[in-house]
Design an enzyme around this catalytic site. Sequence first.
Site, PDB file in Angstrom:
ATOM      1  N   LYS A 176       7.774   4.260 -19.093  1.00  0.00           N
ATOM      2  CA  LYS A 176       8.746   3.485 -20.033  1.00  0.00           C
ATOM      3  C   LYS A 176       9.466   2.097 -19.232  1.00  0.00           C
ATOM      4  CE  LYS A 176      12.949   3.934 -22.695  1.00  0.00           C
ATOM      5  NZ  LYS A 176      13.891   4.839 -23.184  1.00  0.00           N
ATOM      6  N   ARG A 198      19.690  -1.168 -18.183  1.00  0.00           N
ATOM      7  CA  ARG A 198      18.999   0.096 -18.083  1.00  0.00           C
ATOM      8  C   ARG A 198      17.743  -0.125 -16.986  1.00  0.00           C
ATOM      9  NH1 ARG A 198      19.376   1.485 -24.149  1.00  0.00           N
ATOM     10  NH2 ARG A 198      21.438   2.494 -24.276  1.00  0.00           N
ATOM     11  N   LYS A 229       5.372   3.206 -22.803  1.00  0.00           N
ATOM     12  CA  LYS A 229       6.270   2.503 -23.946  1.00  0.00           C
ATOM     13  C   LYS A 229       6.742   1.200 -23.216  1.00  0.00           C
ATOM     14  CE  LYS A 229      10.812   3.114 -26.258  1.00  0.00           C
ATOM     15  NZ  LYS A 229      11.913   3.917 -26.525  1.00  0.00           N
TER      16      LYS A 229
END
Length: 305
Positions: A176, A198, A229
């Site tokens: 991710k 993040r 992702k």
Amino acid sequence: RTLTKGSLMYPIFITDEADSLIPIPSMPNQNRIGVNRLEEVIAPLVQKGLRAVMLFGVPNDSVKDPLATAADDPAGPVILAIKLLKAKFPALLVSCDVCLCEYTSHGHCGHLNEDNTINNEASVRRLAEVAVNYAKAGADNVAPSDMMDGRMRAIKQGLLDAGLSHRVSLMAYSAKYASALYGPFRDAACSGAKFGDRAAYQLPPGSRGLGRRAIERDMREGADIIMVKPAMFYLDIIRDAKELAPDHPIAAYQVSGEYAMIHHAASAGVFNLKTAVLESMASLQRAGCSLILTYFTPELLEWLD
């Protein structure tokens, strides 16, 4: 590989405003759905061949706190939605995203230390609790998207200890990336970080090696499905996942920014929507995907007829 309805999983947003159907401005044709409206939204899609959904909870700000205590509230949107969907559509596979960002007052995906860095140990412990409680409520699959180190092992052990590992599969958001493409999702889920970002716990966009290592780590820790992702900007990582995990299903999440880009380009006359969406699906399958999470699922269910 032929695209089938069984290749698709539809991500949906469940609001705790039970009677609401709230359009998401940055995501055309998508809504935050209250539990009391869920059957009317999902039933026609099931009739068209919908096989799987992924649930994201969108709680009211009033229940958010630093520890995400509302994430597995039995009266919260996700657990209520699990129970409704399994009662009304027993053959529908119900997956639950497992993360804390929607439920924390600070908007980060885990618990924080006093200096606002991530407390990994406490975060993993809480994520495992939430995943197990979703499984106990009837979820068929749990999918941690937080990117905390060691969370797959902890969740797998939690499912084993609860006697649920034979019934509930574990899908890892393994690779991710810290992407610009998540903006509409954060609007939809009301989950933007209140400070910082993040990037410290998601992967840098240019890092192939970290993605490969993350995939291998999650395989070792018990993941049943490996996910990449975002999707279309990371076809090389999808191919890496297929090569590293040839015996695992490989999933890709065509994220909110990808969905919005295709929609807006088609609206501007750049290309035909159906043609572009089907080409995007072909590219993901060509790279190695067997499961695609996409907000285009309702349209694809019709087009595939």
